[in-house]
Design a protein around this motif. Structure first.
Motif, PDB file in Angstrom:
ATOM      1  N   LEU A  93      -5.922 -23.214-124.080  1.00 31.36           N
ATOM      2  CA  LEU A  93      -5.871 -23.445-125.517  1.00 31.36           C
ATOM      3  C   LEU A  93      -6.335 -24.861-125.874  1.00 31.36           C
ATOM      4  N   LEU A  94      -5.876 -25.807-125.121  1.00 28.31           N
ATOM      5  CA  LEU A  94      -6.262 -27.185-125.401  1.00 28.31           C
ATOM      6  C   LEU A  94      -7.756 -27.405-125.207  1.00 28.31           C
ATOM      7  N   VAL A  95      -8.309 -26.796-124.137  1.00 28.61           N
ATOM      8  CA  VAL A  95      -9.736 -26.975-123.881  1.00 28.61           C
ATOM      9  C   VAL A  95     -10.568 -26.334-124.988  1.00 28.61           C
ATOM     10  N   ALA A  96     -10.204 -25.075-125.370  1.00 29.48           N
ATOM     11  CA  ALA A  96     -10.971 -24.379-126.399  1.00 29.48           C
ATOM     12  C   ALA A  96     -10.917 -25.117-127.733  1.00 29.48           C
ATOM     13  N   GLN A  97      -9.707 -25.522-128.111  1.00 32.46           N
ATOM     14  CA  GLN A  97      -9.573 -26.203-129.398  1.00 32.46           C
ATOM     15  C   GLN A  97     -10.271 -27.558-129.373  1.00 32.46           C
ATOM     16  N   SER A  98     -10.120 -28.270-128.280  1.00 34.84           N
ATOM     17  CA  SER A  98     -10.745 -29.592-128.196  1.00 34.84           C
ATOM     18  C   SER A  98     -12.256 -29.495-128.236  1.00 34.84           C
ATOM     19  N   LEU A  99     -12.815 -28.515-127.523  1.00 36.44           N
ATOM     20  CA  LEU A  99     -14.265 -28.358-127.522  1.00 36.44           C
ATOM     21  C   LEU A  99     -14.788 -28.004-128.909  1.00 36.44           C
ATOM     22  N   LEU A 100     -14.111 -27.090-129.587  1.00 34.77           N
ATOM     23  CA  LEU A 100     -14.573 -26.667-130.900  1.00 34.77           C
ATOM     24  C   LEU A 100     -14.499 -27.818-131.907  1.00 34.77           C
ATOM     25  N   VAL A 101     -13.370 -28.476-131.921  1.00 35.96           N
ATOM     26  CA  VAL A 101     -13.221 -29.590-132.849  1.00 35.96           C
ATOM     27  C   VAL A 101     -14.211 -30.698-132.521  1.00 35.96           C
TER      28      VAL A 101
END
Length: 708
Positions: free
Chosen positions: A31-39
């Motif tokens: 979750l952290l990786v996906a959200q961080s990449l998108l943001v």
């Protein structure tokens, strides 16, 4: 002191708990990786768009700046067409400056750049009202010279023109060389306002969301334009090429960095991620309940370890056999070994090797449990050794260490480094000794004053009796001559007269000595006079010969002719010479120097035009280093009958004369014995110094040290 280990958990439960933590960790990580990449990608995209807009504004502004400057150049060239008369030229210039706000001043100059006519922009304060044009024409002169060489218009570097009220503006000069029938006919100089040019560029390029500024090569801003200040995040710089000059135009966007959620897509992703985090939190609650006890235990252990590590007192734990089981950082810093190097050692490395047997015996006595608890907790002082080999005192407080069931498991010690306290005690002791020495010096001064007062009267009586005796002897000699007495009687009277003269001289000299000592104790200014160095030596030779004859010492005097003259107190210097010669003779007697080798040398030299050096050289056994370190200390002496004040007073007398007293090994050219040389310097008498100034001018430019 080591914490008791917790009971091991069953292996299946530990495995399941580890597997759950692994799943939760993987979920949270994804979750952290996906959200961080998108943001991050969205923010990067927004930043790139903002930078592109800034680049576009910079390109448009640079083009608009070139267009505006080119238009000003064409307008200025139009004024020179047809070679209009001065009145027409001034009218056209005023009309053009009404139409173009960036034009501030126009000047007609001859071929030598002398001002012929000038027109300032209407409805404005004259440009050079606060400072004359002659003070600010350096850039213009250089630009016109370049324009003439290139036979084309040229722009100058920008410069600042002060205005009334503490204001000013940044301007630039345009120089157009004028020709008439192919021959140079002068120059047209046009001064343009960079601020007005930049304002027109902002208006024409539509750069209201950006701040435009002209900067120098080092980034210094010259002028700015724009209704909003730049945020300093998105910037773009373009070069505005002008004839003969270039300007740097910088566009600075007022927009800051994009927010954490710049658009709706990112907001949806973040919302879904928060929902998933909520589910994870519900799952973690179960783990938190199970780990509560372990966390409390870990915190308790960490708190205890923090307290032990923060102590400045060294802590040491030993088992029942005396081996170290625990030490804190303060103890490690105290002895210089790490905890890994100390734990389990017996004997410990901080025990001095020469005391190991004694420390083992003392340890066995303290480890016995037969004594009462109060006696076991009493502190004792001992000595430890640092890793560097330095020994230092410590105070140890030790008590029995018991385990959770009350069994005796070893001993716990608190160790204090008391070396600083011992140093303070030693400094205090030395201070007390110095105070005592000062008190003794004060007592000596009082005694000297008392003795000088009490001895003056008997010495005066001796001098009076000697004078009376001399008168009687003179009368007796006259009577003997009248009655033709035998030659033996006349010789006897002559000897008696000579002895009485010596008594009177020594009484007078003793009076001068007492007077000088009294003045020395009271720190009064003494009388100085010009006296020859040979006179000082001859004055003390009778007494020196008397002592030298008793000890079998041969005297040698090495003095140049004519002898140099010094500016000094004769009486005090005679006492210094007597003290040094007496010490030298006693040194040769004490070192059992053979009589044939007992030679005392008095040497006079002048190593510099301003200084005379006197030396007293013996052939004794020399001065040991431990004695040399305290040689000039008041009350320090190596003789049982001495007071230890002679050399200290000698140095004080020489230093009050502006010289220096020093000593060292003597040259052993005549003997195998080393000997000692005491040497001191005295200032040359003023008259002699003036005579030698012409012959030694180069040397006198740099005064010598007190001891050559």
């Amino acid at each position: 002191m080591t914490p008791r280990a917790a009971a091991p958990a069953p292996e299946p439960a530990r495995g399941r708990r580890g597997f759950r933590w692994l799943l939760w960790g993987a979920l949270v990580g994804l979750l952290l990786v996906a959200q961080s990449l998108l943001v991050g990608l969205t923010i990067a995209y927004e930043e790139s768009r903002a930078q592109e807009r800034t680049d576009e504004v910079a390109v448009l502004a640079a083009a608009e700046m070139r267009r505006a400057v080119q238009a000003s150049l064409q307008s200025a060239q139009a004024l020179t067409w047809g070679d209009p008369p001065p009145v027409q030229w001034r009218y056209d210039a005023l009309e053009m400056m009404r139409q173009r706000d960036e034009l501030l001043r126009m000047e007609l100059r001859d071929d030598s750049l002398h001002l012929l006519s000038a027109v300032d922009a209407p409805f404005r304060t004259p440009l050079f009202g606060s400072m004359s044009r002659a003070d600010l024409e350096v850039e213009m002169l250089a630009t016109c010279a370049g324009a003439r060489r290139a036979a084309m218009p040229a722009f100058s570097r920008s410069y600042f023109v002060p205005q009334p009220g503490g204001l000013g503006m940044e301007v630039i000069d345009l120089c157009l060389p004028l020709d008439r029938a192919g021959q140079p006919a002068g120059y047209l100089v046009v001064t343009l306002s960079l601020a007005q040019l930049l304002d027109d560029v902002v208006r024409e390029a539509g750069a209201n969301a950006h701040e435009l500024s002209l900067v120098e090569a080092d980034g210094t801003r010259l002028v700015r334009a724009g209704s909003r200040r730049g945020a300093g995040i998105y910037q773009a710089t373009r070069i505005v090429d002008l004839p003969g000059q270039s300007l740097q135009l910088r566009a600075d966007a007022a927009q800051g960095r994009p927010g954490l959620i710049p658009n709706l897509t990112v907001a949806l992703v973040v919302g879904l991620s928060l929902l998933l985090f909520g589910l994870v939190v519900l799952l973690v609650r179960d783990v938190r309940r199970r780990a509560k006890a372990e966390t409390a235990l870990a915190e308790a252990l960490a708190f205890r370890r923090a307290m032990e590590d923060s102590l400045v007192t060294g802590l040491r734990a030993r088992d029942v056999r005396g081996r170290i089981t625990y030490v804190n950082p303060a103890f490690c810093a105290m002895v210089g070994w790490s905890a890994e190097e100390l734990i389990g050692t017996d004997p410990p490395p901080y025990w001095p090797p020469e005391h190991i047997a004694e420390y083992r015996r003392r340890q066995s006595e303290r480890f016995t449990l037969s004594r009462d608890a109060a006696a076991q907790r009493e502190g004792f002082e001992t000595q430890f050794m640092r890793r560097s080999g330095e020994r230092f005192p410590v105070m140890i407080y030790e008590a029995p260490l018991r385990d959770r069931v009350g069994h005796h498991a070893g001993w716990m010690s608190a160790v204090l480094d008391v070396s600083a306290a011992r140093r303070m005690e030693e400094l205090s002791r030395q201070q007390q000794e110095r105070l005592q020495a000062t008190a003794r010096l004060a007592t000596v001064g009082e005694m000297a004053s008392l003795l000088s007062h009490e001895l003056n009267q008997p010495l005066a009586a001796i001098a009076s009796y000697a004078t009376g005796s001399l008168n009687l002897v003179a009368d007796a000699q006259a009577a003997a001559a009248a009655r033709a007495a035998p030659a033996e009687d006349a010789e006897t009277l002559a000897l008696v007269r000579q002895a009485l003269e010596r008594v009177a001289e020594q009484a007078e000299r003793a009076g001068r000595v007492i007077k000088s000592v009294h003045a020395f104790v009271r720190r009064r200014e003494r009388s100085r006079e010009a006296v020859g160095a040979d006179e000082l030596i001859e004055a003390v030779l009778p007494l020196v010969r008397l002592q030298a004859r008793k000890s079998g010492t041969r005297l040698e005097v090495d003095c140049p002719r004519p002898a140099p003259r010094v500016w000094a107190d004769r009486t005090m210097l005679e006492q210094v010479l007597l003290n040094l010669t007496r010490n030298a003779i006693q040194s040769m007697e004490g070192s059992e120097t053979p009589r044939p080798e007992r030679v005392l040398t008095l040497r006079v030299s002048q190593p510099h035009a301003r200084w005379v050096q006197l030396a007293v050289i013996d052939r004794g056994g020399g001065i040991p280093p431990e004695v040399a370190a305290q040689l000039f200390t008041p009350f320090f002496t190596t003789r049982a009958e001495g007071m230890g004040l002679g050399l200290s007073l000698c140095r004080t007398v020489i230093e009050q004369h502006g010289g220096a007293l020093d000593f060292g090994p003597a040259e052993s050219g005549h003997s195998t014995r080393t000997g000692t040389e005491f040497r001191f310097t005295l200032p040359v008498a003023p008259a002699a110094r003036a005579d030698g100034a012409a012959g030694d001018a180069a040397t006198l430019d740099e005064p010598p040290s007190a001891v050559p």
